[in-house]
Write an enzyme that holds these catalytic residues in place. Structure first.
Site, PDB file in Angstrom:
ATOM      1  N   LYS A 174       8.707 100.982  24.223  1.00 30.17           N
ATOM      2  CA  LYS A 174       9.841 100.058  24.205  1.00 30.17           C
ATOM      3  C   LYS A 174       9.314  98.630  24.283  1.00 30.17           C
ATOM      4  O   LYS A 174       9.771  97.758  23.578  1.00 30.17           O
ATOM      5  CB  LYS A 174      10.776 100.344  25.373  1.00 30.17           C
ATOM      6  CG  LYS A 174      11.920  99.377  25.415  1.00 30.17           C
ATOM      7  CD  LYS A 174      13.023  99.947  26.253  1.00 30.17           C
ATOM      8  CE  LYS A 174      13.900  98.865  26.788  1.00 30.17           C
ATOM      9  NZ  LYS A 174      13.205  97.971  27.712  1.00 30.17           N
ATOM     10  N   GLN A 222       3.787  94.639  24.798  1.00 34.22           N
ATOM     11  CA  GLN A 222       2.954  94.924  25.966  1.00 34.22           C
ATOM     12  C   GLN A 222       1.867  95.947  25.605  1.00 34.22           C
ATOM     13  O   GLN A 222       0.704  95.795  25.983  1.00 34.22           O
ATOM     14  CB  GLN A 222       3.825  95.444  27.113  1.00 34.22           C
ATOM     15  CG  GLN A 222       3.034  95.877  28.331  1.00 34.22           C
ATOM     16  CD  GLN A 222       3.895  96.028  29.566  1.00 34.22           C
ATOM     17  OE1 GLN A 222       4.138  95.083  30.279  1.00 34.22           O
ATOM     18  NE2 GLN A 222       4.353  97.242  29.821  1.00 34.22           N
ATOM     19  N   GLY A 236      12.815 107.099  31.012  1.00 32.78           N
ATOM     20  CA  GLY A 236      11.653 106.628  30.252  1.00 32.78           C
ATOM     21  C   GLY A 236      10.388 106.755  31.100  1.00 32.78           C
ATOM     22  O   GLY A 236       9.367 107.287  30.644  1.00 32.78           O
ATOM     23  N   HIS A 237      10.474 106.319  32.370  1.00 31.59           N
ATOM     24  CA  HIS A 237       9.314 106.440  33.263  1.00 31.59           C
ATOM     25  C   HIS A 237       8.963 107.901  33.501  1.00 31.59           C
ATOM     26  O   HIS A 237       7.796 108.272  33.546  1.00 31.59           O
ATOM     27  CB  HIS A 237       9.618 105.799  34.632  1.00 31.59           C
ATOM     28  CG  HIS A 237       9.853 104.330  34.590  1.00 31.59           C
ATOM     29  ND1 HIS A 237      11.043 103.760  34.958  1.00 31.59           N
ATOM     30  CD2 HIS A 237       9.034 103.306  34.238  1.00 31.59           C
ATOM     31  CE1 HIS A 237      10.950 102.445  34.845  1.00 31.59           C
ATOM     32  NE2 HIS A 237       9.754 102.148  34.400  1.00 31.59           N
ATOM     33  N   SER A 272      15.385  99.844  33.210  1.00 31.33           N
ATOM     34  CA  SER A 272      15.852  99.598  34.583  1.00 31.33           C
ATOM     35  C   SER A 272      16.922  98.516  34.586  1.00 31.33           C
ATOM     36  O   SER A 272      17.752  98.439  35.477  1.00 31.33           O
ATOM     37  CB  SER A 272      14.694  99.125  35.459  1.00 31.33           C
ATOM     38  OG  SER A 272      13.614  99.996  35.339  1.00 31.33           O
ATOM     39  N   LEU A 320      13.014 103.692  38.776  1.00 39.49           N
ATOM     40  CA  LEU A 320      12.592 104.625  37.727  1.00 39.49           C
ATOM     41  C   LEU A 320      13.769 105.192  36.947  1.00 39.49           C
ATOM     42  O   LEU A 320      14.823 105.474  37.513  1.00 39.49           O
ATOM     43  CB  LEU A 320      11.808 105.785  38.361  1.00 39.49           C
ATOM     44  CG  LEU A 320      10.588 105.369  39.188  1.00 39.49           C
ATOM     45  CD1 LEU A 320       9.935 106.608  39.800  1.00 39.49           C
ATOM     46  CD2 LEU A 320       9.581 104.590  38.343  1.00 39.49           C
TER      47      LEU A 320
END
Ligand code: PAF
Length: 281
Positions: free
Chosen positions: A149, A153, A36-37, A186, A33
């Site tokens: 980002k 997706q 952003g998470h 990550s 993590l």
């Protein structure tokens, strides 16, 4: 916070919460993590009664030559971060739990995959859509949070939820950046020290493109060319793609108007990075 490793237990817990009419915010991740998470978790915390974070490095979305085995993992660190962000349930299944045997059904994404990362990662979005279909049925969230980002997706997940009528609201969340503009990821830990400095050129080149568009430039070819030149001049990165498309349809544009995405992917020695800007014209 409770760590849950089995699908059955996760479903039982969520069904109890649903019986109490609690809203469930879900942040699906592959772990390691970063800020952003944490932004996604924070937003989920503000908007829901119950927050579920999943950590699962999904083998189905990695190609044969991709980084499944070297994808960074640090469960103890992630667990502590999740706890401090007030996550209620951390769903952490093993690969055997999610895929006890070869699947007899998978999701195939029909559109929006022949551009951007989809082009160089055949099957990647099928793997993402398949694992999310499973995770949505396990966590049964009211809302699910995704970082912009990975804008492709977000577009694919939006289509998945609409096509299969999942009663889930998809919440896209803005990109979180380092001080020099590099989008948090990550994978950034895999940059060599000099590459980490060079990587700031990605956002700089996107912002320069935005400035040119705001000054009236409307030719996608010219804008892509100038981004390419900036990246080549200021880094050793190999440009995988630079694309300007309509968003969220991801269709090629002759002339720029409406909502557009300028997206790029580059390869450094041990890592491939993506970034994008979404603009309303
Ligand atoms: O964005 C990710 O980390 C993954 O693609 C996701 C959404 C968790 C599915 O494995």
């Amino acid at each position: 916070m409770r760590v849950i490793t089995t699908i059955k237990e996760m479903q039982i817990e969520i069904l109890k919460k649903k019986a109490e009419y609690k809203s469930v915010g879900f942040v699906p991740t592959m772990g390691f993590l970063h800020e952003g998470h944490l932004t996604l978790i924070n937003k989920a915390r503000q908007e829901n009664d119950v927050v579920v974070l999943s950590i699962f490095v999904n083998p189905l979305q990695f190609g044969p030559s991709e980084d499944f085995t070297t994808y960074p993992r640090d469960f103890e660190r992630d667990r502590a971060l999740a706890e401090s962000e007030k996550v209620d349930y951390l769903f952490y299944p093993a690969v055997k739990e999610m895929y006890p045997h070869a699947l007899s059904n998978t999701v195939i994404v029909q559109e929006r995959t022949d551009v951007l990362c989809g082009r160089s990662r055949p099957g990647h979005f099928d793997g993402v859509a398949t694992v999310l279909t499973k995770l949505f049925n396990i966590v049964m969230p009211t809302r699910a949070y995704f970082g912009k980002k990975d804008a492709q997706q977000v577009a694919v997940v939006d289509g998945l939820v609409k096509d299969f009528n999942f009663p889930i609201q998809i919440i896209p969340v803005d990109i979180v950046r380092e001080e020099d503009g590099l989008a948090k990821s990550s994978r950034n830990v895999n940059l060599l020290p000099e590459e980490r400095l060079q990587a700031a050129v990605l956002y700089r080149s996107l912002k320069a493109a935005e400035a040119a568009i705001l000054e009236g430039e409307r030719s996608p070819a010219k804008i892509k060319n100038s981004i390419h030149q900036t990246i080549a001049a200021e880094s050793n990165a190999f440009v995988d793609y630079i694309e300007i498309l309509s968003y969220p349809e991801l269709k090629t544009l002759e002339e720029l108007n409406g909502t557009i995405i300028i997206a790029l992917a580059v390869k450094f020695t041990n890592v491939r990075l993506i970034d994008n800007l979404i603009l309303e014209l």
